[in-house]
Design a protein around this motif. Structure first.
Motif, PDB file in Angstrom:
ATOM      1  N   ASP A 142      48.592 -40.577  65.109  1.00  0.00           N
ATOM      2  CA  ASP A 142      50.096 -40.179  65.991  1.00  0.00           C
ATOM      3  C   ASP A 142      50.343 -41.710  66.469  1.00  0.00           C
ATOM      4  N   ILE A 143      51.416 -42.263  66.022  1.00  0.00           N
ATOM      5  CA  ILE A 143      52.285 -43.806  66.466  1.00  0.00           C
ATOM      6  C   ILE A 143      53.170 -43.252  67.775  1.00  0.00           C
ATOM      7  N   GLY A 144      53.032 -41.859  68.197  1.00  0.00           N
ATOM      8  CA  GLY A 144      53.806 -41.887  69.408  1.00  0.00           C
ATOM      9  C   GLY A 144      52.151 -41.947  70.339  1.00  0.00           C
ATOM     10  N   ALA A 145      51.170 -41.803  69.836  1.00  0.00           N
ATOM     11  CA  ALA A 145      50.423 -42.396  71.325  1.00  0.00           C
ATOM     12  C   ALA A 145      50.197 -43.067  71.850  1.00  0.00           C
ATOM     13  N   LEU A 146      51.501 -44.494  71.052  1.00  0.00           N
ATOM     14  CA  LEU A 146      51.740 -45.670  71.794  1.00  0.00           C
ATOM     15  C   LEU A 146      52.016 -45.296  73.857  1.00  0.00           C
ATOM     16  N   ASN A 147      52.820 -44.826  73.620  1.00  0.00           N
ATOM     17  CA  ASN A 147      52.912 -44.351  74.908  1.00  0.00           C
ATOM     18  C   ASN A 147      52.393 -44.133  76.258  1.00  0.00           C
ATOM     19  N   THR A 148      50.860 -43.935  75.746  1.00  0.00           N
ATOM     20  CA  THR A 148      50.053 -43.928  76.722  1.00  0.00           C
ATOM     21  C   THR A 148      49.403 -44.680  77.391  1.00  0.00           C
ATOM     22  N   LEU A 149      49.593 -45.823  76.388  1.00  0.00           N
ATOM     23  CA  LEU A 149      49.701 -47.418  76.556  1.00  0.00           C
ATOM     24  C   LEU A 149      50.421 -48.204  77.886  1.00  0.00           C
ATOM     25  N   ALA A 150      52.053 -47.242  77.874  1.00  0.00           N
ATOM     26  CA  ALA A 150      52.724 -47.480  78.687  1.00  0.00           C
ATOM     27  C   ALA A 150      52.808 -46.846  79.526  1.00  0.00           C
ATOM     28  N   ALA A 151      51.807 -45.971  79.641  1.00  0.00           N
ATOM     29  CA  ALA A 151      52.008 -44.083  81.010  1.00  0.00           C
ATOM     30  C   ALA A 151      52.293 -44.871  82.461  1.00  0.00           C
ATOM     31  N   PRO A 152      51.368 -46.299  82.377  1.00  0.00           N
ATOM     32  CA  PRO A 152      51.837 -46.702  83.693  1.00  0.00           C
ATOM     33  C   PRO A 152      52.686 -47.332  83.760  1.00  0.00           C
ATOM     34  N   LEU A 153      54.177 -47.669  83.553  1.00  0.00           N
ATOM     35  CA  LEU A 153      55.419 -48.049  83.196  1.00  0.00           C
ATOM     36  C   LEU A 153      56.612 -46.295  83.181  1.00  0.00           C
ATOM     37  N   LEU A 154      55.797 -45.788  82.017  1.00  0.00           N
ATOM     38  CA  LEU A 154      56.338 -44.251  82.316  1.00  0.00           C
ATOM     39  C   LEU A 154      55.953 -42.962  83.844  1.00  0.00           C
ATOM     40  N   PRO A 155      55.839 -43.442  85.132  1.00  0.00           N
ATOM     41  CA  PRO A 155      55.155 -42.020  85.623  1.00  0.00           C
ATOM     42  C   PRO A 155      56.458 -41.333  85.996  1.00  0.00           C
ATOM     43  N   ALA A 156      56.651 -39.975  86.573  1.00  0.00           N
ATOM     44  CA  ALA A 156      57.355 -39.390  86.503  1.00  0.00           C
ATOM     45  C   ALA A 156      58.601 -39.585  87.230  1.00  0.00           C
ATOM     46  N   GLY A 157      59.775 -38.779  86.375  1.00  0.00           N
ATOM     47  CA  GLY A 157      60.984 -39.525  86.733  1.00  0.00           C
ATOM     48  C   GLY A 157      61.472 -41.046  86.136  1.00  0.00           C
ATOM     49  N   PHE A 158      60.864 -41.796  85.475  1.00  0.00           N
ATOM     50  CA  PHE A 158      60.809 -43.540  85.191  1.00  0.00           C
ATOM     51  C   PHE A 158      62.502 -43.014  84.552  1.00  0.00           C
ATOM     52  N   TYR A 159      62.568 -41.746  83.650  1.00  0.00           N
ATOM     53  CA  TYR A 159      64.265 -41.977  83.379  1.00  0.00           C
ATOM     54  C   TYR A 159      64.899 -42.134  84.152  1.00  0.00           C
ATOM     55  N   TYR A 160      64.911 -41.490  85.679  1.00  0.00           N
ATOM     56  CA  TYR A 160      66.317 -42.039  86.391  1.00  0.00           C
ATOM     57  C   TYR A 160      66.041 -42.904  86.733  1.00  0.00           C
ATOM     58  N   LYS A 161      65.252 -44.266  86.935  1.00  0.00           N
ATOM     59  CA  LYS A 161      65.063 -45.373  87.789  1.00  0.00           C
ATOM     60  C   LYS A 161      65.956 -46.515  86.604  1.00  0.00           C
ATOM     61  N   THR A 162      65.580 -46.166  85.084  1.00  0.00           N
ATOM     62  CA  THR A 162      66.019 -47.169  84.575  1.00  0.00           C
ATOM     63  C   THR A 162      67.085 -46.714  83.591  1.00  0.00           C
ATOM     64  N   PHE A 163      67.237 -47.326  82.023  1.00  0.00           N
ATOM     65  CA  PHE A 163      68.234 -47.457  81.807  1.00  0.00           C
ATOM     66  C   PHE A 163      70.128 -47.493  82.095  1.00  0.00           C
ATOM     67  N   MET A 164      69.639 -47.755  82.612  1.00  0.00           N
ATOM     68  CA  MET A 164      71.554 -48.034  82.857  1.00  0.00           C
ATOM     69  C   MET A 164      72.278 -48.988  83.064  1.00  0.00           C
ATOM     70  N   TRP A 165      71.576 -49.942  82.272  1.00  0.00           N
ATOM     71  CA  TRP A 165      71.815 -51.405  82.108  1.00  0.00           C
ATOM     72  C   TRP A 165      71.724 -51.600  80.459  1.00  0.00           C
ATOM     73  N   PRO A 166      72.407 -52.345  79.796  1.00  0.00           N
ATOM     74  CA  PRO A 166      74.666 -52.373  79.405  1.00  0.00           C
ATOM     75  C   PRO A 166      74.761 -51.226  80.285  1.00  0.00           C
ATOM     76  N   ARG A 167      76.037 -50.903  81.262  1.00  0.00           N
ATOM     77  CA  ARG A 167      76.477 -49.502  81.228  1.00  0.00           C
ATOM     78  C   ARG A 167      77.459 -49.240  79.606  1.00  0.00           C
ATOM     79  N   GLY A 168      76.968 -47.679  79.411  1.00  0.00           N
ATOM     80  CA  GLY A 168      77.031 -47.253  78.146  1.00  0.00           C
ATOM     81  C   GLY A 168      76.207 -47.722  76.703  1.00  0.00           C
ATOM     82  N   PHE A 169      75.111 -48.490  77.509  1.00  0.00           N
ATOM     83  CA  PHE A 169      73.498 -48.307  76.215  1.00  0.00           C
ATOM     84  C   PHE A 169      73.103 -46.697  76.906  1.00  0.00           C
ATOM     85  N   TRP A 170      72.834 -45.829  77.724  1.00  0.00           N
ATOM     86  CA  TRP A 170      72.625 -45.070  78.073  1.00  0.00           C
ATOM     87  C   TRP A 170      72.618 -43.895  76.263  1.00  0.00           C
TER      88      TRP A 170
END
Lengths: 997, 174, 417, 93
Positions: free
Chosen positions: A109-137
């Motif tokens: 499963d290609i999605g398992a690559l997410n495990t490698l990124a786990a340190p960057l994806l802690p709980a609530g990570f999405y509240y802290k990022t994806f805000m730039w540039p505006r309108g990209f969300w």
């Protein structure tokens, strides 16, 4: 025997009935009685799903409805269903099942690559990022997140199955058919109560089905269950429902059950509903929901091959499946020892039992040691190894101070965990029952409830089998009001499962990179929970929402207690200070279609057809929905579109006569000595002087002063009025009349009867209406002199009783012929035949709208919107000035309701007579006003008028009556603004000469 | 009668005269007397006399299904007391639902308890059949006289048939 | 305030996320504040934020009786739109929508505002008239709204059933493309974090039990479960409990609370691209980022503070969903819940001064408060700071019920979500 | 779904009833002040606690009646006829 891990002579499956199904395209062989999970496990296969966020490979943790990992899609086409628990899905021949949330395959499963990124994806990570540039969300980031999220794919074809609903009533509802539930149901049933017992599994028995050790009255548990079930089935006052989950505990002991009828069948009977929802009103409820074993939180605890000890016992005894060859047991209570013994007895190797407790002892521990199983006291599991399957685990000693020493790695293909048992409190909590934390057991237990409900057995912390049975009997008797109940003797049983563990297992080192899962499906780890606390989320509800722990499809059944313990430990506060998240229904997911039940397709809502519907259909009418009614909108002839048909119908009415089914008008008979007084108080109009045999237009306001409804009212007798309402207002007006009559004016001797469907109404309108009608009315004199406009006569038409109103909503000479509904078609036919020579034409609601607009008659709900006074719509004349009171009188005196700039009803004409405005267009002062701008009013009705051979419209305009002759502009959506002139809303025959003809 | 489920048949009832009498107790007394009854039936009960049946649907309301003679006597009997008498023969349509599963079929659409102890023979009430207002009169242990407003007839009939289709599967009355 | 960004996330990852600090300061009450906001939902937290940010005030507290944003903020279906009929309403909601469009940046907190578009589906000729009136009225006010044919509706939202042969066929839809959804919790947390950073005290588990007033009647403070707190001004933004709190100052409100239920399905892969609302058959649905179908049910009819209602209400909603989107008939309800909606007689809110000096109220948002969050917060702050309403919220007084100047969106659109 | 004990028909499911709002709100005469009139029309106690309220058994006997219900729990305490005073619950609630 198929399946390398199937054990001969064990389990309740039917080995004489092999069943073949497909999983991810591969043929799997199982037996009748298997679930998808048990059949796959019998082939040595644990990998059944992928997790939500990291796409980690997962196998079943449980053997029941609390399963978070092994979610599959089942079925094909319209019967495909996502997210079903493989641990519950019973197999049948030809079943097609697929794994989910993986690409391209479950193993890779290609999605398992997410495990490698786990340190960057802690709980609530999405509240802290994806805000730039505006309108990209929502253009870039969100679509990516969405594709990764979700579990199974949604169905893409309509479901061909049907669903049923059943209301039931009983004295005692028992939820759960384990030992406590069976005992309670039998006790209540023998006491004579009407009992319903439901269990979510295919058969009753609960924990007894996997208990091969205990003896009840000398019988093995399985045999005892068979005996009790047979006794229950013999009692005519007991209803036993299996595959039936109690999922919603509503107010006043209304409990909803979901019964699954066909999903386990290869070829269900055609008429069999797939599911049925039972809405049970129970006088008393006994909850015997049992307890769920807790998972343990340690690094790698999600590897396939790691499961609850009780689950392995279930697979062994129910399905004859060995979940592995070599097991490690990690436990904090005694129950897992029994599992280890059972496994060993079945020939599996138990490499070690790691017991978190410092000095486990007692008969079970001794029995394990006696059997040669290595028991490691004060031992934790530091980490599990493996990827697609667990391959081993490091077991490490826990010192007296809690520190964890260096351990040794033990190879295995199965890790069984037991953190103790959590009572199932879902239904008790839904019933608004209090919860109290029990220090001895370390779990929440049910407290007081406002409902008539009691818990029995392990769901209230009673664990020893003999106690459970006694508890069940006591609950059943108390609920049924019985005196004595059955008594059983348990001659062999294990000591109750004391001990237990919640939170993160002790480990060596901080484990900052360790993935120790609290919520498997949502991939919430212990450090996610700790991070939430670190970031200030202290309430357990905040932790849940920030980390999403407990929000997966198992709704936290396996995770909530561990999450609570972690928060409790980090904050150093007792669990009850942290709180517990609300148990939200349903207990387990319930199909949308089951809720919809019979309300489907044409039966979604009642379809009310007026009396002449069949005739209109035969004439090729086009219909429209008006509330629940379906009314003929127009009657197109060959080659006509709506505009042409409506124009022809309108011209026919003005030139000759038209016939219209007006039966949907609401009708109320107001009768009694005080009828006139009641009418005076209810309507804005005055009624005292209305003579018998006369009609009057009546207007109803609310006490807020705003127009509510209108209609013609006829006086049948001094003490009797025939009231009409709008089609949509019929029920509301009657209710409002009853309200005032019963609560404000109970002294009045007047009574109300709905006669909407008693009387069909045939509207005959047009200059030749009298000529057509006169010969038909059995000698009644309807000449202009004898029966002027707004007169009412009772008589017969071809022998059929008739109330004949001379009224008009078209501006033409007209009649509304009221006849009993059952004879309406016959009367209609007679009028139709009589009119044929004149060119009588049927017309529909659309022509009716045009004709009334030409006359400037308002339609309540079209010109009015709930904020219009009688004055606004030009009906001040109807409002009595002399009555001391009527509904709306006080409010109509408010200054704001008499302000000069109120919206007032006016006529509107475009410069271009061919241009028909669109209803809803706004009117502004200038063609090129800058945006945003305020409207001066809006168009409420707009048509092409055949009589005037030009477009007409009605509008509500601020101070409109004082602005006649002035212009406004109607901005269009995609062109220049249209200039309009304000005029009197009566476009046609303003003197009313035709009306009185 | 058409069998819509094993042991359950449905039929439309023929046209009949239906009268709503409303008034204070004296009016209901007078109406009952004219039908040959000692007194109006108590709430939610039906009483039948020589002049017809009286169905007590509300504290101040009777639905009367009169005989021909009963119809004639009612006006005169009520004349001295304040009352409302309104004919609604054509407002309603009636169904007869009969058989061992009749109560189960109603329970698929209606939240009432149809156990004989809760809903005895001779009981009548207005209620809901799914989304339609309805009147249900138990004329016998396994026999129900059901009425709805005319335009709801096709809907209610279709709903009863739909429930009947699935009724025999894993459903037993408690 | 710790800045949130991909960079800070990466930097913290190196430090194993041990460096994150609490997002807001949850503190014990001080003896006195210039302004106390009662109610720690999105509206109340936002009002505190704007008081500090735009009006230069610093000595502010928000008191919340339970956990922050545990009321309707946590319980709604997150629909955001501004296509209301009356100019007063659409101006208010459009003010909010514009703030939504920049809120993530403003707060440095991703509130996941997703402008997926909202379809209001028409099933009857009357619906068509009503929605077209909305389209014309909105366009006049510079608010995007357009009319779609059934085929265009289907193209925008393929799972919809537009067959003409269903009980209530789809006759078209009004589409507001700028409408959408947001992450409800994030809005409240984002406001809490930003307000806290500006010095606002956030006081949880602190229930107001009384309102103190001086002999002239002016507000001087509150009694709470954590002791008395003095206050120069008091802004009540307590949603379902507004009547309870205002009664402490002797004020009766034109409010009735009703349970409102909502539910989600199990999560599935993306299958529903926008928000769809149907007033005639009583349903609204969208799909969350997690994949759950988020579905709003109708209100129960009676007054209740229980946060639950009858199962027949969501059942009725699911009937409608199954007709509108028959492919979803086999999806399953995962979770349902109830909130307490505070409804005014005209279904429009109140954001206004009260008859008590120093006491302000923002309530009556009924079923539609979430979408207004930043707008209501912003205008409530203005009203409190200046002791007079902003022109946008000036019509939304308590006195309109005395005067008869109602803003009756309910009458205009049957339901106002 | 609530179970409502109609004083005329006995306990019935909530779907047979229509809610009628707060009870004991007398309609004033037509000459009262604007303030009094608007209070009658719109102002409600919205009680969190035991509320006297009106129901109509609209799909039953058709009668309006009053009830006492605790809006914190939805449990009913009394049902009584229109025109009769609110029952005294004593110290019970």
């Amino acid at each position: 025997m198929s399946g390398a891990f199937r054990l001969a002579g064990r389990g309740c499956i039917d080995t004489t009935r092999p069943v073949v199904f497909r999983f991810d395209g591969q043929m799997v062989r199982g037996y009748a009685g298997d679930t998808v999970a048990s059949a796959l496990l019998a082939e040595g296969r644990h990998l059944m799903g992928r997790s939500f966020k990291y796409h980690r490979p997962r196998g079943p943790v449980s053997a029941g409805s609390d399963e978070p990992n092994a979610l599959i899609g089942v079925g094909e086409g319209g019967r495909y269903t996502p997210n079903l628990r493989a641990t519950q899905v019973e197999i049948y021949g030809g079943m097609v099942a697929v794994s989910q949330n993986r690409a391209p395959s479950l193993r890779f499963d290609i999605g398992a690559l997410n495990t490698l990124a786990a340190p960057l994806l802690p709980a609530g990570f999405y509240y802290k990022t994806f805000m730039w540039p505006r309108g990209f969300w929502d253009k870039v980031y969100e679509p990516l997140i969405r594709r990764a999220a979700g579990l199974g794919r949604a169905p893409t074809a309509p479901d061909p199955d049907h669903y049923a609903l059943h209301y039931a009533h009983c004295d005692v509802l028992v939820a759960g058919g384990g030992p406590a539930g069976l005992a309670a149901a039998l006790a209540a049933g023998q006491a004579g109560a009407r009992v319903i017992l439901c269990d979510e599994n295919a058969e009753c028995g609960g924990s007894l089905l996997t208990d091969t050790y205990s003896l009840i009255d000398g019988l093995p548990c399985g045999e005892w269950v068979v005996r009790i079930v047979a006794e229950l089935q013999r009692l005519p006052n007991v209803q036993l429902l299996t595959r039936c989950s109690a999922f919603n505990y509503g107010p006043h002991n209304m409990v909803a059950l979901n019964q699954r009828l066909t999903d386990h069948l290869a070829m269900p009977p055609t008429d069999m509903p797939r599911e049925r929802i039972w809405q049970v009103r129970a006088r008393e409820v006994v909850l015997a929901a049992g307890a769920l074993e807790r998972v343990l939180v340690f690094e790698g605890n999600d590897r396939p091959g790691i499961m609850l000890a009780s689950a392995a016992r279930t697979y062994l005894h129910r399905y004859g499946v060995a979940c592995g060859r070599k097991a490690i047991v990690v436990t904090a209570d005694d129950a897992a020892y029994r599992v280890a013994l059972d496994l060993a007895e079945a020939g599996m190797k138990v490499a070690a039992i790691a017991d978190l407790r410092p000095a486990p002892g007692g008969p079970l521990v001794e029995a394990a040691r006696a059997r040669g199983i290595e028991v490691l006291p004060a031992t934790t599991i530091q980490r599990a190894h493996g990827h697609l399957r667990v391959t081993g685990a490091e077991l490490a000693p826990v010192g007296a101070d809690g520190t964890v020493g260096k351990g040794r790695t033990v190879s295995c293909d199965l890790v069984l965990m037991s953190g103790g048992f959590t009572p199932s409190l879902h239904l008790h909590s839904q019933a608004r029952g209090a919860l109290r934390f029990d220090d001895a057991l370390g779990v929440y237990l049910p407290g007081e409830s406002i409902e008539r409900v009691r818990s029995a057995g392990s769901c209230r912390g009673v664990f020893a089998l003999d106690d459970v049975l006694r508890d069940g009997v006591a609950a059943g008797l108390a609920a049924a009001g019985g005196e004595t109940g059955p008594v059983w003797t348990v001659t062999r049983q294990d000591a109750p499962g004391t001990g237990g563990f919640a939170g993160v297992l002790p480990r060596r080192g901080p484990g900052h990179l360790a993935l120790a899962f609290v919520d498997f499906q949502n991939d919430v780890t212990a450090k996610d929970v700790k991070l939430a606390v670190r970031e200030g989320f202290r309430s357990i509800e905040h932790v849940k929402r920030y980390t999403t722990t407990g929000m997966a499809t198992d709704q936290g059944k396996g995770s909530n207690v561990n999450a609570l313990a972690i928060v409790s430990n980090v904050l150093g506060r007792r669990p009850e200070e942290i709180g517990l998240t609300t148990y939200r229904p349903p207990y387990t997911p319930v199909t949308f279609g089951a809720f919809a039940g019979h309300a489907r397709g044409d039966q979604f809502d009642p379809l009310r057809l007026p009396p002449m519907d069949a005739w209109a259909r035969a004439q090729g009418a086009v219909f429209e929905d008006v509330g629940l009614w379906r009314r003929a909108r127009y009657f197109p002839r060959a080659g006509e579109d709506m505009a042409m048909a409506v124009a022809r119908e309108c011209r026919a009415v003005r030139a000759v006569a038209g016939i219209f089914d007006a039966s949907t008008l609401g009708k109320i008979e107001v009768a009694g000595p005080d009828a006139a007084e009641f009418m005076n108080r209810f309507y804005v109009n005055a009624w005292t002087k209305l003579g018998v045999g006369k009609c009057r237009y009546g207007l109803v306001c609310r006490d807020s002063g705003f127009v509510y409804d209108d209609g013609v009212v006829g006086r049948i007798a001094a003490d009797r009025f025939h009231v009409t309402t709008t089609t949509g207002g019929a029920a509301g007006v009657l209710n409002m009349m009853e309200d005032y009559l019963q609560t404000e004016w109970p002294d009045l001797d007047v009574w109300l009867t709905s006669i909407t469907e008693q009387w069909a109404v045939i509207a005959l309108q047009g200059p030749r209406a009298r000529d057509i009608l006169a010969p038909l009315v059995d000698g009644l004199d309807i000449s202009a002199g004898a029966m002027p406009h707004m007169a009412l006569r009772e008589g017969t038409i071809g022998g059929v009783p008739m109330r004949l109103f001379r009224v008009s909503f078209t501006g033409e000479l007209g009649y509304e012929i009221n006849v009993p509904s059952s004879q309406a078609q016959a009367v209609w036919d007679r009028v139709w035949q009589a009119g044929a020579a004149f060119g009588l034409t049927p017309y529909g609601t659309e022509a009716m709208h045009v004709l009334r607009a030409e006359k400037g008659y308002l339609i309540v709900g079209q010109e009015t919107d709930g904020t219009m006074t009688p004055g606004d719509v030009g009906c001040s004349w109807a409002v009595s000035k002399v009555k001391p009171d009527f509904i709306g009188k006080r409010a109509l005196a408010l200054p704001a309701l008499n302000a000069p700039d109120r919206l007032q009803m006016v006529g509107v004409l475009t410069d271009d007579p061919r241009l028909v405005l669109e209803e809803g267009m706004q009117l502004v002062p200038a063609a090129d006003s800058p945006m945003p701008m305020s409207a001066e009013g809006h168009v409420t009705s707009s048509y092409f008028s055949p009589a005037l051979d030009r477009s007409i419209a009605i509008a509500m305009v601020k101070g409109g009556r004082g602005r006649m002759g002035t212009s406004l502009y109607a901005p269009s959506l995609d062109g220049p603004a249209v200039k309009v002139m304000l005029v009197d809303p009566v476009f046609y025959d303003p003197e009313g000469a035709r009306l009185n003809g | 009668m058409v069998e819509i489920a094993e042991g359950c048949a449905l039929a439309g009832l023929p046209p009949m005269v239906r009268l709503v009498v409303q008034g204070r107790p004296a009016a209901l007394d007078a109406a009952a007397a004219s039908l040959g009854l000692d007194a109006p039936p108590p709430m939610l009960r039906v009483a039948s006399g020589v002049g017809g049946s009286a169905l007590r649907l509300g504290p101040f309301e009777l639905l009367i299904l009169p005989t021909l003679e009963g119809r004639a006597g009612l006006d005169a009997a009520l004349a001295p007391v304040p009352h409302s008498l309104v004919e609604v023969s054509d407002r309603n349509v009636g169904f007869l639902l009969e058989g061992a599963r009749a109560a189960d079929i109603l329970a698929g659409l209606c939240p009432l308890d149809f156990a004989l102890s809760s809903f005895p023979v001779g009981m009548v009430t207005r209620t809901l059949l799914d989304k339609a207002g309805a009147m249900i009169w138990r004329t016998d242990a396994h026999s129900f006289h059901v009425e709805v407003w005319r335009s709801f007839g096709p809907y209610v009939e279709a709903q009863m048939r739909e429930v009947a289709k699935g009724i025999s599967f894993s459903l037993l009355t408690v | 305030m710790q800045k949130f960004s991909a960079f800070s996330l990466a930097r913290q990852a190196v430090g194993r996320h041990l460096g994150w600090r609490p997002q807001w300061r949850s503190v014990a009450p001080k003896p006195s504040y210039d302004i106390i906001i009662v109610g720690g939902g999105g509206h109340g937290l936002g009002a505190a934020y704007y008081l500090a940010k735009q009006h230069g005030l610093r000595n502010i507290a928000v008191v919340e009786r339970g956990w922050l944003a545990g009321g309707n903020t946590a319980r709604n279906t997150t629909i955001i739109r501004s296509n209301y009929l009356f100019e007063q309403s659409s101006s208010y909601y459009e003010h909010a929508l514009k703030l939504w469009e920049g809120l993530s940046e403003e707060l440095n907190y991703n509130v996941m505002f997703s402008q997926r578009g909202c379809l209001m589906v028409a099933h009857t000729v009357h619906d068509v008239q009503v929605f077209k009136r909305h389209v014309y009225a909105n366009r006049l006010n510079g608010i995007d709204n357009e009319w779609l044919t059934p085929e265009e509706t289907k193209a925008f939202c393929p799972p919809l059933n537009i067959s003409p042969n269903i009980r209530y066929p789809v006759l078209g839809a009004a589409l507001q493309r700028r409408a959408g959804t947001a992450r409800h919790d994030a809005v409240a947390w984002g406001f809490a974090r930003a307000a806290s950073d500006l010095g606002v005290d956030i006081i949880e588990n602190c229930e107001v039990t009384g309102i103190d007033r001086d002999p002239s009647g002016k507000v001087t403070g509150v009694q709470t479960t954590r002791g008395p707190i003095r206050a120069g001004k008091l802004g009540v933004s307590a949603a379902g409990h507004s009547s309870v709190v205002l009664a402490m100052a002797g004020i009766r409100l034109p409010l009735q609370v009703n349970p409102l239920q909502a539910l989600v399905s199990e999560p599935v892969k993306p299958a529903f691209p926008c928000v769809v609302m149907s007033n005639t058959i009583h349903a609204y649905i969208s799909q969350s980022d997690k994949g759950e179908m988020v579905i709003g049910a109708g209100t129960d009819s009676y007054v209740s503070y229980t946060q639950r209602g009858g199962l027949h209400i969501p059942a009725h909603t699911l009937e409608a969903i199954c007709e509108l989107v028959p492919d979803f008939r086999r999806l399953r309800m995962l979770r349902s819940w109830g909130g307490i909606t505070d409804n005014t007689p005209d279904r429009s809110p109140i954001t206004a001064k009260t008859s008590v000096p120093g006491l302000y109220v923002n309530c009556g948002w009924g079923t539609g408060g979430f979408k207004a969050t930043p707008g209501a917060a912003n205008l409530f702050a203005w009203t409190i700071a200046r002791d007079e309403p902003h022109p946008i919220n000036a019509p939304f007084t308590i006195e309109r019920f005395r005067d008869g100047t109602l803003i009756d969106e309910a009458a205009a659109a049957a339901v106002a979500h | 779904m609530l179970l409502i004990d109609c004083p005329y028909c006995g306990p019935r499911a909530e779907i047979e009833f229509a809610y009628g709002g707060e009870a004991h709100i007398a309609r004033p005469a037509a000459d009262v002040s604007e303030v009094e009139w608007s209070a009658f029309l719109y102002l409600r106690d919205n009680t969190k606690g035991v509320l006297a309220e009106r129901w109509r058994h609209s799909h039953g006997c058709g009668r309006f009646f009053n009830a006492l219900r605790d809006t914190r729990t939805d449990q009913f305490h009394a049902f009584y006829e229109i025109g009769t005073p609110r029952p005294d619950m004593g110290g019970a609630v």
